[in-house]
Design an enzyme around this catalytic site. Structure first.
Site, PDB file in Angstrom:
ATOM      1  N   TRP A  28       0.826  -1.217   0.000  1.00 30.13           N
ATOM      2  CA  TRP A  28       0.000   0.000   0.000  1.00 30.13           C
ATOM      3  C   TRP A  28       0.860   1.267   0.000  1.00 30.13           C
ATOM      4  O   TRP A  28       0.328   2.361  -0.115  1.00 30.13           O
ATOM      5  CB  TRP A  28      -0.967   0.001   1.195  1.00 30.13           C
ATOM      6  N   GLU A  41      -5.625   1.268   5.390  1.00 33.53           N
ATOM      7  CA  GLU A  41      -5.791   1.877   6.703  1.00 33.53           C
ATOM      8  C   GLU A  41      -6.873   1.169   7.516  1.00 33.53           C
ATOM      9  O   GLU A  41      -6.733   0.985   8.717  1.00 33.53           O
ATOM     10  CB  GLU A  41      -6.117   3.372   6.570  1.00 33.53           C
ATOM     11  N   THR A  47      -4.721  -4.368  13.841  1.00 28.86           N
ATOM     12  CA  THR A  47      -4.215  -5.585  13.202  1.00 28.86           C
ATOM     13  C   THR A  47      -2.769  -5.363  12.772  1.00 28.86           C
ATOM     14  O   THR A  47      -2.428  -4.299  12.259  1.00 28.86           O
ATOM     15  CB  THR A  47      -5.085  -5.925  11.962  1.00 28.86           C
ATOM     16  N   GLY A  85     -10.771 -10.709  10.857  1.00 24.52           N
ATOM     17  CA  GLY A  85     -11.355 -10.274  12.124  1.00 24.52           C
ATOM     18  C   GLY A  85     -11.931  -8.868  12.088  1.00 24.52           C
ATOM     19  O   GLY A  85     -11.822  -8.164  11.083  1.00 24.52           O
ATOM     20  N   TYR A 124      -9.043   9.416  12.895  1.00 23.01           N
ATOM     21  CA  TYR A 124      -7.745   8.830  12.577  1.00 23.01           C
ATOM     22  C   TYR A 124      -7.646   8.487  11.083  1.00 23.01           C
ATOM     23  O   TYR A 124      -6.694   8.889  10.393  1.00 23.01           O
ATOM     24  CB  TYR A 124      -7.485   7.559  13.415  1.00 23.01           C
ATOM     25  N   ASP A 142      -2.955   7.766  16.734  1.00 22.82           N
ATOM     26  CA  ASP A 142      -3.403   6.493  17.304  1.00 22.82           C
ATOM     27  C   ASP A 142      -2.474   6.182  18.480  1.00 22.82           C
ATOM     28  O   ASP A 142      -1.702   7.052  18.908  1.00 22.82           O
ATOM     29  CB  ASP A 142      -3.383   5.379  16.242  1.00 22.82           C
ATOM     30  N   CYS A 206      17.502   4.990  17.290  1.00 24.66           N
ATOM     31  CA  CYS A 206      16.400   5.902  16.960  1.00 24.66           C
ATOM     32  C   CYS A 206      16.905   7.124  16.180  1.00 24.66           C
ATOM     33  O   CYS A 206      17.847   7.793  16.607  1.00 24.66           O
ATOM     34  CB  CYS A 206      15.714   6.351  18.247  1.00 24.66           C
ATOM     35  N   CYS A 212      14.642  13.755  21.767  1.00 22.79           N
ATOM     36  CA  CYS A 212      13.757  13.049  22.698  1.00 22.79           C
ATOM     37  C   CYS A 212      13.993  13.494  24.141  1.00 22.79           C
ATOM     38  O   CYS A 212      15.035  13.197  24.734  1.00 22.79           O
ATOM     39  CB  CYS A 212      13.965  11.546  22.563  1.00 22.79           C
TER      40      CYS A 212
END
Ligand code: SF4
Length: 354
Positions: A28, A41, A47, A85, A124, A142, A206, A212
């Site tokens: 995608w 999405e 999932t 599901g 979202y 999210d 990272c 951070c």
């Protein structure tokens, strides 16, 4: 503005460069077709990517365009979704495609607010579509994104106040405005999924560790504060295979509620650990048993998001075939009716040898 100058611009640059280098190749991500991005999405909600990979290509091969999906019968959509599901997503995606085909001339709008008019599209998904498909600086938040932002800004909010959640949306909007929204929204999600994971984040690797604040104050492990998890309610059922010759009966579940419209074995709620008698099952299902005792197998546990089912597979041979009905299907071993068959049904059928 302070964030944009002090944080977002360099952060956006580091994040974009990292995404260009490290992004996973996913089907995608190879398309700009808003419909296909929408499908991905919806499939990705609650999932894992690895699971969705097995379903995405066959789905868009069967329904290559929004018009194809809108014109398809719901049963065909549920059949294609079988095993993934959360079937409500498939029903809403189908309804949403019909709405776009009938009300919007078949084109998805670009603005998040207009996207939210479509059945099944919440804030979202609207943000994801607007940013990824249309490159607009419309935010999406999210659990992954909230965690990354909480850590980057060292937000210690054990009560998880609504103001914090609201702050996530405006922070993401500022970040997307500081670069290419299409890239940044995916990069943020990718970072949360692969580097800034809930447990043991890979801070050493990272790409934005220098921005951070949680890392700077050694607070990564406690941000975000863990949610108090409520125990899921548990339900016990006899899952009854009414058997006539070599066939057993499946019933379609009602159009509302859990596993709506999908094929399942008839269920009977039970509180007893003792095996059910043929007489009690016969009375409950209004059938005539051919044997004094049903075949009873070991229980199967099936965990949904907010509930747990304990299912005891029971096979009852019948002396007479019960009435047929549109919501009933008689199947032989290896057969499945047209429409959606959830994994819980396949688990039970496998245990019963069907
Ligand atoms: Fe997450 Fe660690 Fe990166 Fe901070 S440094 S964003 S906690 S992975």
């Amino acid at each position: 503005m302070w964030y944009r100058m002090r944080v977002s611009a360099p952060l956006a640059r580091d994040l974009s460069r990292w995404f260009a280098r490290e992004a996973r190749e996913l089907p995608w991500r190879e398309t700009r077709d808003p419909y296909r991005i929408w499908v991905s999405e919806v499939m990705l909600q609650q999932t894992r990517v690895e699971t969705v990979l097995a379903y995405y290509d066959p789905f868009v091969a069967r329904f290559p365009s929004l018009a194809d999906l809108a014109a398809a019968p719901l049963d065909a959509v549920l059949e294609q979704w079988s095993g993934l599901g959360y079937y409500r997503r498939a029903r809403l995606l189908h309804r949403g495609a019909q709405y776009v085909a009938e009300q919007l001339g078949g084109r998805l709008p670009e603005a998040a607010q207009a996207l939210q008019e479509i059945p099944g599209i919440g804030p979202y998904t609207a943000g994801a579509l607007a940013s990824i498909a249309f490159d607009r600086p419309e935010p999406l938040v999210d659990g992954n994104v909230a965690r990354v932002r909480s850590r980057l800004c060292a937000l210690e909010d054990p009560r998880q106040q609504p103001a914090t959640a609201k702050g996530h949306w405006s922070w993401v909007r500022e970040l997307l405005e500081a670069g290419e929204p299409r890239v940044l929204s995916q990069a943020l999600m990718e970072l949360g999924a692969t580097v800034c994971t809930p447990r043991s984040p890979s801070c050493e690797a990272c790409p934005v560790s220098r921005h951070c604040e949680a890392r700077a104050i050694d607070a990564v492990e406690r941000i975000p504060a863990p949610k108090v998890k409520k125990a899921s309610p548990e339900f016990h059922f006899d899952a009854v295979a009414l058997r006539w010759g070599e066939r057993i009966l499946l019933e379609r579940r009602p159009d509302e509620g859990l596993l709506a419209g999908l094929w399942c074995l008839p269920l009977r709620a039970t509180k007893s650990k003792r095996a059910p008698s043929a007489a009690s099952l016969a009375k409950h299902f209004d059938v005539e048993p051919a044997a004094a005792k049903p075949r009873v197998l070991a229980p199967i546990k099936h965990v949904f998001t907010h509930r747990v089912w304990h299912l005891r597979p029971v096979e009852l041979r019948l002396a007479r075939r019960p009435k047929a009905g549109a919501q009933r299907a008689w199947i032989e071993a290896g057969e499945r009716p047209e429409g959606g068959v959830p994994s819980v049904t396949n688990k039970l059928l496998a245990a019963l040898g069907f």
